[in-house]
Scaffold this active site. Sequence first.
Site, PDB file in Angstrom:
ATOM      1  N   HIS A 126       0.849  -1.193   0.000  1.00 24.41           N
ATOM      2  CA  HIS A 126       0.000   0.000   0.000  1.00 24.41           C
ATOM      3  C   HIS A 126       0.881   1.238   0.000  1.00 24.41           C
ATOM      4  CE1 HIS A 126       0.087   2.118   3.915  1.00 24.41           C
ATOM      5  NE2 HIS A 126       0.482   0.973   4.393  1.00 24.41           N
ATOM      6  N   CYS A 127       0.281   2.348  -0.405  1.00 25.20           N
ATOM      7  CA  CYS A 127       0.960   3.641  -0.399  1.00 25.20           C
ATOM      8  C   CYS A 127      -0.054   4.682   0.057  1.00 25.20           C
ATOM      9  CB  CYS A 127       1.543   3.956  -1.781  1.00 25.20           C
ATOM     10  SG  CYS A 127       0.304   4.047  -3.086  1.00 25.20           S
ATOM     11  N   GLN A 128       0.007   5.884  -0.467  1.00 26.62           N
ATOM     12  CA  GLN A 128      -0.934   6.916  -0.062  1.00 26.62           C
ATOM     13  C   GLN A 128      -2.283   6.775  -0.767  1.00 26.62           C
ATOM     14  OE1 GLN A 128      -0.204   9.047   2.412  1.00 26.62           O
ATOM     15  NE2 GLN A 128      -2.233   9.944   2.365  1.00 26.62           N
TER      16      GLN A 128
END
Length: 163
Positions: A126-128
């Site tokens: 996951h990231c932003q």
Amino acid sequence: MLSYLFVRRLCLSAIGETACRSGSRAITIQCCNLRTSAVNYNNNDDASPDPDSVVSYEKIRSMLSSKDIQLFDVRNPDEFQAGRIPGSINIPLDSLEQSLKLSPQHFELLFEAKAPGKEDDNIVFHCQRGRRSASALEIAKRLGYMRARHYAGGYSEWAKRDK
């Protein structure tokens, strides 16, 4: 430069917009002794992620509560420090490929977590907002982690919904 762009647009208009929508191939146009090209990007190409590779907010919650997840946050360390999903391990996208190539012993020493296995089905990136995690997923799959997935909603969705 401006005249070039004007002439290019004029040439594209002369052949009609429909010619530029003939798939995702490059089209070369010659008009007034000038050559130009246009590329149509088709969003329906195979570049879109496989739906089975995307994990929802509810699935992340379920995996976290059952402790059946290897959650990797591919944001930069400053973003990770500002807020994170509990239990996630920070491996910035620019060092992900090298990190996944480490031996299990080196990985565990560096990240203080079990190294992911290529057959594991609980690997989630996951990231932003989902763009970097989609890139992370491509990297992982290229390295043989075929069952890896990504959380497209990212930390921004998590922070909004986990209040």
